[in-house]
Write a protein that holds these residues in place. Structure first.
Motif, PDB file in Angstrom:
ATOM      1  N   HIS A  34       0.830  -1.207   0.000  1.00 44.08           N
ATOM      2  CA  HIS A  34       0.000   0.000   0.000  1.00 44.08           C
ATOM      3  C   HIS A  34       0.864   1.256   0.000  1.00 44.08           C
ATOM      4  CE1 HIS A  34      -3.760  -2.179   1.759  1.00 44.08           C
ATOM      5  NE2 HIS A  34      -3.465  -2.560   0.542  1.00 44.08           N
ATOM      6  N   ARG A  35       1.969   1.220   0.741  1.00 44.18           N
ATOM      7  CA  ARG A  35       2.884   2.367   0.761  1.00 44.18           C
ATOM      8  C   ARG A  35       3.453   2.591  -0.647  1.00 44.18           C
ATOM      9  NH1 ARG A  35       3.713   4.080   5.778  1.00 44.18           N
ATOM     10  NH2 ARG A  35       5.527   5.365   5.371  1.00 44.18           N
ATOM     11  N   ARG A  36       3.896   1.506  -1.255  1.00 45.50           N
ATOM     12  CA  ARG A  36       4.455   1.617  -2.608  1.00 45.50           C
ATOM     13  C   ARG A  36       3.396   2.164  -3.571  1.00 45.50           C
ATOM     14  NH1 ARG A  36       6.026  -3.248  -3.151  1.00 45.50           N
ATOM     15  NH2 ARG A  36       4.251  -3.982  -4.344  1.00 45.50           N
ATOM     16  N   TYR A  37       2.198   1.619  -3.534  1.00 44.02           N
ATOM     17  CA  TYR A  37       1.114   2.058  -4.413  1.00 44.02           C
ATOM     18  C   TYR A  37       0.838   3.549  -4.217  1.00 44.02           C
ATOM     19  CZ  TYR A  37      -3.422   1.946  -6.789  1.00 44.02           C
ATOM     20  OH  TYR A  37      -4.469   2.182  -7.656  1.00 44.02           O
ATOM     21  N   PHE A  38       0.743   3.964  -2.973  1.00 45.99           N
ATOM     22  CA  PHE A  38       0.434   5.362  -2.664  1.00 45.99           C
ATOM     23  C   PHE A  38       1.533   6.303  -3.158  1.00 45.99           C
ATOM     24  CE2 PHE A  38       0.589   9.022   0.263  1.00 45.99           C
ATOM     25  CZ  PHE A  38      -0.671   9.558   0.042  1.00 45.99           C
ATOM     26  N   PHE A  39       2.776   6.027  -2.788  1.00 43.70           N
ATOM     27  CA  PHE A  39       3.852   6.956  -3.121  1.00 43.70           C
ATOM     28  C   PHE A  39       4.226   6.943  -4.601  1.00 43.70           C
ATOM     29  CE2 PHE A  39       4.400   6.917   1.497  1.00 43.70           C
ATOM     30  CZ  PHE A  39       4.416   8.287   1.711  1.00 43.70           C
ATOM     31  N   GLU A  40       3.982   5.846  -5.288  1.00 44.35           N
ATOM     32  CA  GLU A  40       4.230   5.822  -6.729  1.00 44.35           C
ATOM     33  C   GLU A  40       3.209   6.667  -7.482  1.00 44.35           C
ATOM     34  OE1 GLU A  40       4.273   1.714  -7.879  1.00 44.35           O
ATOM     35  OE2 GLU A  40       6.335   1.423  -7.190  1.00 44.35           O
ATOM     36  N   ARG A  41       2.028   6.819  -6.910  1.00 43.30           N
ATOM     37  CA  ARG A  41       0.950   7.518  -7.603  1.00 43.30           C
ATOM     38  C   ARG A  41       0.687   8.932  -7.086  1.00 43.30           C
ATOM     39  NH1 ARG A  41       0.719   2.391  -8.067  1.00 43.30           N
ATOM     40  NH2 ARG A  41      -0.218   1.354  -9.862  1.00 43.30           N
ATOM     41  N   LEU A  42       1.241   9.273  -5.938  1.00 44.84           N
ATOM     42  CA  LEU A  42       1.070  10.619  -5.396  1.00 44.84           C
ATOM     43  C   LEU A  42       1.940  11.582  -6.200  1.00 44.84           C
ATOM     44  CD1 LEU A  42      -0.187  12.442  -3.215  1.00 44.84           C
ATOM     45  CD2 LEU A  42       1.796  11.899  -1.769  1.00 44.84           C
ATOM     46  N   LYS A  43       1.323  12.570  -6.810  1.00 49.74           N
ATOM     47  CA  LYS A  43       2.039  13.533  -7.656  1.00 49.74           C
ATOM     48  C   LYS A  43       1.935  14.962  -7.144  1.00 49.74           C
ATOM     49  CE  LYS A  43       3.088  10.243 -10.420  1.00 49.74           C
ATOM     50  NZ  LYS A  43       4.273   9.522 -10.022  1.00 49.74           N
ATOM     51  N   VAL A  56       6.870  10.421   8.269  1.00 42.68           N
ATOM     52  CA  VAL A  56       6.857   9.458   7.166  1.00 42.68           C
ATOM     53  C   VAL A  56       8.247   9.259   6.560  1.00 42.68           C
ATOM     54  CG1 VAL A  56       5.988   9.103   4.808  1.00 42.68           C
ATOM     55  CG2 VAL A  56       4.415   9.755   6.634  1.00 42.68           C
ATOM     56  N   PHE A  57       9.058  10.308   6.547  1.00 44.31           N
ATOM     57  CA  PHE A  57      10.384  10.214   5.940  1.00 44.31           C
ATOM     58  C   PHE A  57      11.473   9.961   6.985  1.00 44.31           C
ATOM     59  CE2 PHE A  57       7.754  13.051   3.321  1.00 44.31           C
ATOM     60  CZ  PHE A  57       7.736  12.317   2.151  1.00 44.31           C
ATOM     61  N   GLY A  58      11.088   9.562   8.160  1.00 45.28           N
ATOM     62  CA  GLY A  58      12.023   9.411   9.266  1.00 45.28           C
ATOM     63  C   GLY A  58      12.678   8.058   9.401  1.00 45.28           C
ATOM     64  N   HIS A  59      12.331   7.111   8.532  1.00 46.76           N
ATOM     65  CA  HIS A  59      12.867   5.758   8.691  1.00 46.76           C
ATOM     66  C   HIS A  59      13.250   5.131   7.350  1.00 46.76           C
ATOM     67  CE1 HIS A  59      11.538   6.026  12.821  1.00 46.76           C
ATOM     68  NE2 HIS A  59      10.380   6.458  12.375  1.00 46.76           N
ATOM     69  N   PRO A  60      14.278   5.677   6.691  1.00 44.43           N
ATOM     70  CA  PRO A  60      14.686   5.057   5.425  1.00 44.43           C
ATOM     71  C   PRO A  60      15.254   3.664   5.690  1.00 44.43           C
ATOM     72  CG  PRO A  60      16.299   6.671   6.106  1.00 44.43           C
ATOM     73  CD  PRO A  60      15.150   6.777   7.073  1.00 44.43           C
ATOM     74  N   PRO A  61      15.012   2.739   4.790  1.00 47.28           N
ATOM     75  CA  PRO A  61      15.533   1.384   5.011  1.00 47.28           C
ATOM     76  C   PRO A  61      17.053   1.342   4.861  1.00 47.28           C
ATOM     77  CG  PRO A  61      14.543   1.541   2.843  1.00 47.28           C
ATOM     78  CD  PRO A  61      14.276   2.845   3.537  1.00 47.28           C
ATOM     79  N   LEU A  75      14.154  -0.679  -2.167  1.00 49.37           N
ATOM     80  CA  LEU A  75      13.648   0.585  -2.670  1.00 49.37           C
ATOM     81  C   LEU A  75      12.797   1.213  -1.576  1.00 49.37           C
ATOM     82  CD1 LEU A  75      12.562  -0.437  -6.275  1.00 49.37           C
ATOM     83  CD2 LEU A  75      14.677   0.682  -5.557  1.00 49.37           C
ATOM     84  N   TRP A  76      12.738   2.523  -1.584  1.00 45.48           N
ATOM     85  CA  TRP A  76      11.935   3.251  -0.599  1.00 45.48           C
ATOM     86  C   TRP A  76      10.986   4.159  -1.366  1.00 45.48           C
ATOM     87  CZ3 TRP A  76      13.389   7.959   2.774  1.00 45.48           C
ATOM     88  CH2 TRP A  76      12.572   8.019   3.912  1.00 45.48           C
ATOM     89  N   PRO A  77       9.735   3.783  -1.462  1.00 45.54           N
ATOM     90  CA  PRO A  77       8.777   4.586  -2.241  1.00 45.54           C
ATOM     91  C   PRO A  77       8.745   6.053  -1.814  1.00 45.54           C
ATOM     92  CG  PRO A  77       7.780   2.519  -1.572  1.00 45.54           C
ATOM     93  CD  PRO A  77       9.102   2.608  -0.867  1.00 45.54           C
ATOM     94  N   GLU A  78       9.000   6.309  -0.552  1.00 43.43           N
ATOM     95  CA  GLU A  78       8.980   7.676  -0.047  1.00 43.43           C
ATOM     96  C   GLU A  78      10.044   8.542  -0.722  1.00 43.43           C
ATOM     97  OE1 GLU A  78       8.587   4.863   1.616  1.00 43.43           O
ATOM     98  OE2 GLU A  78       7.297   5.143   3.363  1.00 43.43           O
ATOM     99  N   SER A  79      11.251   8.000  -0.906  1.00 44.37           N
ATOM    100  CA  SER A  79      12.312   8.787  -1.554  1.00 44.37           C
ATOM    101  C   SER A  79      12.023   8.950  -3.048  1.00 44.37           C
ATOM    102  CB  SER A  79      13.689   8.160  -1.325  1.00 44.37           C
ATOM    103  OG  SER A  79      13.772   6.857  -1.851  1.00 44.37           O
ATOM    104  N   ARG A  80      11.396   7.960  -3.627  1.00 43.95           N
ATOM    105  CA  ARG A  80      11.028   8.075  -5.042  1.00 43.95           C
ATOM    106  C   ARG A  80       9.984   9.176  -5.231  1.00 43.95           C
ATOM    107  NH1 ARG A  80      12.367   3.131  -8.607  1.00 43.95           N
ATOM    108  NH2 ARG A  80      14.506   3.147  -7.868  1.00 43.95           N
ATOM    109  N   TYR A  81       9.051   9.265  -4.300  1.00 44.31           N
ATOM    110  CA  TYR A  81       8.050  10.334  -4.345  1.00 44.31           C
ATOM    111  C   TYR A  81       8.745  11.694  -4.315  1.00 44.31           C
ATOM    112  CZ  TYR A  81       4.966  13.845  -2.282  1.00 44.31           C
ATOM    113  OH  TYR A  81       4.307  15.025  -1.999  1.00 44.31           O
ATOM    114  N   LEU A  82       9.710  11.870  -3.407  1.00 41.05           N
ATOM    115  CA  LEU A  82      10.408  13.151  -3.318  1.00 41.05           C
ATOM    116  C   LEU A  82      11.072  13.504  -4.639  1.00 41.05           C
ATOM    117  CD1 LEU A  82      11.947  12.847   0.254  1.00 41.05           C
ATOM    118  CD2 LEU A  82       9.990  14.269  -0.454  1.00 41.05           C
ATOM    119  N   GLY A  83      11.674  12.515  -5.284  1.00 42.54           N
ATOM    120  CA  GLY A  83      12.293  12.764  -6.584  1.00 42.54           C
ATOM    121  C   GLY A  83      11.278  13.169  -7.639  1.00 42.54           C
ATOM    122  N   SER A  84      10.086  12.615  -7.546  1.00 42.16           N
ATOM    123  CA  SER A  84       9.069  12.906  -8.565  1.00 42.16           C
ATOM    124  C   SER A  84       8.446  14.297  -8.398  1.00 42.16           C
ATOM    125  CB  SER A  84       7.977  11.830  -8.561  1.00 42.16           C
ATOM    126  OG  SER A  84       7.135  11.963  -7.438  1.00 42.16           O
TER     127      SER A  84
END
Length: 177
Positions: A34-43, A56-61, A75-84
């Motif tokens: 669900h995290r991956r789905y959300f952050f991949e689609r949040l624009k 939310v960004f306090g615990h990178p793997p 992969l960390w969907p949260e960091s990918r979101y920031l890049g997008s």
């Protein structure tokens, strides 16, 4: 329900209400898919700051050391979101990046350098001290090349101090035993 939240989030040009963010995080929960789905689609970049305030960004793997000696980098969907969204709201994304704890996960570092590359150099230069530490990460997977791109990005825009500091860190010799 997650699709409904995303549709509303991406349609709005305003900062989300606290209730919206809380609802999204409640629906996502700790389920990785669900995290991956959300952050991949949040624009919507307006979500970055409220998400950061909720940790939310306090615990990178971290890099994962397998029993057989192999090392993987989740992969960390949260960091990918920031890049997008970095190009849309570079100041906010830069501040969020500065608040992310250190990690030895090269994939997360890569995403954050990608985010810096999407920012104007005058904003991206703030990430240089953190990026300089990534230059000394024991795992590289091409990260030095990506850091080289950031050096060029900074230098081309006249941010010579940041470019020089990052180059100095990248080319520093380090003896490991």
């Amino acid at each position: 329900e997650l699709d409904e939240i995303l549709e509303e989030a991406n349609r709005s040009a305003r900062r989300p209400a606290d209730e919206q963010v809380d609802r999204a995080l409640s629906v996502i929960g700790m389920r990785p898919q669900h995290r991956r789905y959300f952050f991949e689609r949040l624009k919507n970049p307006m979500w970055a700051e409220p998400l950061a305030k909720r940790g939310v960004f306090g615990h990178p793997p971290e890099a994962v050391k397998e029993k057989d000696g192999a090392i993987s980098f989740p992969l960390w969907p949260e960091s990918r979101y920031l890049g997008s969204v970095a190009q849309q709201d570079p100041e906010t994304v830069m501040k969020v990046i500065l608040g992310i704890p250190e990690t030895d996960n090269v994939m997360v570092q890569w995403d954050l350098v990608e985010a810096a590359l999407a920012m104007p150099a005058q904003v991206a230069k703030e990430v240089v001290p953190q990026a300089a530490r990534w230059a000394h990460c024991r795992y590289s997977l091409g990260l030095p090349d990506k850091l080289g791109e950031l050096i060029i990005h900074l230098a081309d825009a006249g941010e010579s101090d940041g470019a020089f500091d990052l180059a100095k860190a990248l080319f520093a010799l380090e003896v490991r035993e």
